[in-house]
Design a protein around this motif. Structure first.
Motif, short mmCIF file in Angstrom:
data_model
loop_
_atom_site.label_atom_id
_atom_site.label_comp_id
_atom_site.label_asym_id
_atom_site.label_seq_id
_atom_site.Cartn_x
_atom_site.Cartn_y
_atom_site.Cartn_z
N PRO A 139 0.81 -1.22 0.00
CA PRO A 139 0.00 0.00 0.00
C PRO A 139 0.85 1.27 0.00
CG PRO A 139 -0.10 -1.10 2.14
CD PRO A 139 0.62 -2.03 1.21
N GLU A 140 2.15 1.14 0.31
CA GLU A 140 3.03 2.31 0.27
C GLU A 140 3.08 2.89 -1.15
OE1 GLU A 140 3.90 -0.67 1.41
OE2 GLU A 140 3.83 -0.27 3.58
N ALA A 141 3.06 1.99 -2.15
CA ALA A 141 3.09 2.47 -3.54
C ALA A 141 1.81 3.24 -3.86
CB ALA A 141 3.24 1.30 -4.50
N ASP A 142 0.68 2.77 -3.34
CA ASP A 142 -0.59 3.47 -3.56
C ASP A 142 -0.51 4.86 -2.94
OD1 ASP A 142 -0.78 0.69 -3.69
OD2 ASP A 142 -2.89 0.63 -3.15
N ALA A 143 -0.01 4.90 -1.69
CA ALA A 143 0.06 6.17 -0.97
C ALA A 143 1.00 7.14 -1.69
CB ALA A 143 0.54 5.94 0.46
N GLU A 144 2.14 6.61 -2.14
CA GLU A 144 3.11 7.48 -2.82
C GLU A 144 2.51 8.07 -4.09
OE1 GLU A 144 7.62 6.61 -3.88
OE2 GLU A 144 6.33 6.40 -5.62
N MET A 145 1.77 7.24 -4.83
CA MET A 145 1.17 7.73 -6.08
C MET A 145 0.14 8.82 -5.80
SD MET A 145 -0.49 5.62 -9.23
CE MET A 145 1.10 5.35 -10.02
N ARG A 239 -4.03 -0.07 5.82
CA ARG A 239 -2.69 0.52 5.84
C ARG A 239 -2.63 1.75 4.93
NH1 ARG A 239 1.77 2.21 7.96
NH2 ARG A 239 3.69 1.86 6.77
N LEU A 240 -3.29 1.68 3.78
CA LEU A 240 -3.33 2.84 2.88
C LEU A 240 -3.98 4.03 3.58
CD1 LEU A 240 -3.05 4.35 0.19
CD2 LEU A 240 -5.18 3.26 -0.56
N ARG A 241 -5.07 3.76 4.27
CA ARG A 241 -5.77 4.85 4.95
C ARG A 241 -4.88 5.47 6.03
NH1 ARG A 241 -11.01 3.32 7.27
NH2 ARG A 241 -11.41 5.47 6.97
N GLU A 242 -4.17 4.60 6.74
CA GLU A 242 -3.23 5.07 7.77
C GLU A 242 -2.16 5.99 7.16
OE1 GLU A 242 -2.75 1.21 10.33
OE2 GLU A 242 -0.77 2.09 9.90
N LEU A 243 -1.59 5.54 6.04
CA LEU A 243 -0.52 6.31 5.39
C LEU A 243 -1.03 7.66 4.89
CD1 LEU A 243 1.18 3.40 3.40
CD2 LEU A 243 2.25 4.77 5.21
#
Ligand SMILES: [Zn+2]
Ligand SMILES: [Zn+2]
Length: 425
Positions: A139-145, A239-243
């Motif tokens: 999900p880090e990649a989703d957040a970064e995008m 996790r995406l929501r957290e980030l």
């Protein structure tokens, strides 16, 4: 009225709109580079199968909107209706995965084609900018995008966009959700629009984003994907929501963001605005963890998005004041006669690329040069004719106050640099 007119649903981009487009493209190139993206140029035409297999037969794009034709060799060709399928084809075909360390990030820009009823903000030839991040499962990649897209809008001073996110699950958990939806809508089949009746069997998820009012009413009480996500999809989304919270990127969970394409898995998202009339998505995308494999590559989770240039340009136009071409050239070279013009051209060509200079046509009189320079909003005019070249001098005039100095041609490049960096001539 000219004899020939452009086709319905296409447009010419002329100045000053073209300046905005350039500005957007430059911003993309500068910003995406920082996040590690390289540009890829993909062809405008592809085998039709590239799109039918990936986007899905049940989508509006494949079902109704593609520009498909047989070429002279009897092959079925389609003008690309979107970029991701081509990018994935290109990624697998060129073995890009094995050439670079993970993740591999690429962006593209260019025209796409869909046969739709033309309306404001929706054209048959429209321009998209998109980016894809391959071999990034977390999900880090989703957040970064999402962070990058948000930075991009900030750089263009486009604000008040809403970010809506959702998860549409994976091949493990989505089938159960699909059948729950089919069951829910099966009782209401008579009330659904014609398209949704078809969707009921082909892809009931699509009923969730039907724009017909009555279908919107029927959605009330429909099962929600969040209750059907498997552990893996659930923790990815959490996790995406957290980030996003950590990044102070505000968002809404919207279970209706399903996107119209079959290849999405897990995260889907839209950046929307209501500054363009009806609520519109300016950028949208999602994760497609299985698509590379479907194109014959190794299992490669990936995520991507595309944004619509026409809508974005409208938004930029609302917040930025013309002229968009950064107030004209710094130097206007006014050459009198062809010898002087050739001399000027070689100077302008050799100048530092950060110094904006224009060389006027040699056929102009001095008066015509001055008019042109001020219409372009130039800061300085450097004037020279063949006499000056023989003497090795030129005159430089500052347009704001009319003051002028004589300069030595041998040192003109140094002079230009000094003035450009704020020094006095
Ligand atoms: Zn799942
Ligand atoms: Zn419907």
């Amino acid at each position: 009225m000219s004899t020939y007119n452009r086709l319905k649903g296409v447009h010419d981009i002329v100045p000053p709109d073209a300046f905005i487009w350039n500005k957007i493209e430059t911003t993309v190139k500068d910003l995406f580079y920082i996040f590690g993206y390289d540009e890829i140029k993909i062809p405008v035409i592809e085998s039709t199968e590239i799109f039918t297999r990936s986007i899905g037969q049940s989508s509006d794009i494949v079902g109704k909107e593609m520009y498909t034709f047989m070429d002279k060799g009897g092959r079925s060709i389609t003008l690309r209706p979107e970029g991701t399928a081509s990018l994935v084809r290109c990624y697998v075909e060129n073995g890009l995965k094995w050439k670079h360390s993970s993740p591999q990030k690429y962006y593209y820009m260019g025209p796409m084609f869909r046969y739709e009823r033309p309306q404001k903000g929706r054209m048959r030839q429209f321009y998209q900018i998109g980016a894809e991040c391959f071999a990034a499962a977390g999900p880090e990649a989703d957040a970064e995008m999402l962070f990058m897209i948000n930075e991009f809008f900030k750089k263009l001073k486009v604000r008040q966009l809403r970010l809506e996110i959702n998860s549409i699950g994976c091949k493990v958990c989505r089938p159960a959700y699909k059948s729950a939806l089919s069951e829910f809508f099966a009782h209401k089949e008579d009330l659904l629009c014609n398209d949704c009746c078809e969707r009921l069997t082909k892809n009931p998820l699509r009923i969730l984003d039907c724009k017909v009012d009555s279908c919107g009413q029927l959605r009330k009480g429909a099962p929600l994907i969040v209750d059907y996500l498997c552990e893996h999809c659930k923790s990815h989304h959490e996790r995406l929501r957290e980030l996003l919270d950590k990044m102070h990127l505000s968002f809404n969970d919207n279970p209706l963001i399903v996107r119209g394409l079959d290849y999405y898995t897990k995260t889907t998202f839209e950046f929307t605005t209501d500054h363009l009339g009806a609520q519109n998505a300016v950028a949208a995308g999602g994760r497609y963890d299985d698509l590379v494999e479907e194109f014959g590559g190794r299992s490669t989770p990936a995520i991507g998005f595309a944004l619509g240039m026409e809508r974005l340009a409208d938004l930029v136009n609302m917040v930025q004041v013309p002229p968009y071409n950064d107030n004209g050239p710094f130097f206007y070279f006014a050459a009198l006669g062809e010898d002087a013009w050739m001399y000027c051209l070689s100077i302008v060509n050799n100048l530092d690329k950060n110094i904006t200079s224009i060389c006027g046509e040699w056929t102009r009189s001095l008066k015509s040069h001055m008019n042109k320079a001020s219409s372009l909003n130039a800061k300085y005019v450097v004037m020279l004719g063949s006499d000056e070249i023989q003497k090795g001098i030129a005159t430089c005039k500052r347009l704001s106050d009319g003051s002028q100095v004589v300069i030595a041609l041998a040192h003109i490049e140094d002079f230009v640099k000094v003035v450009q960096s704020g020094g006095r001539p």
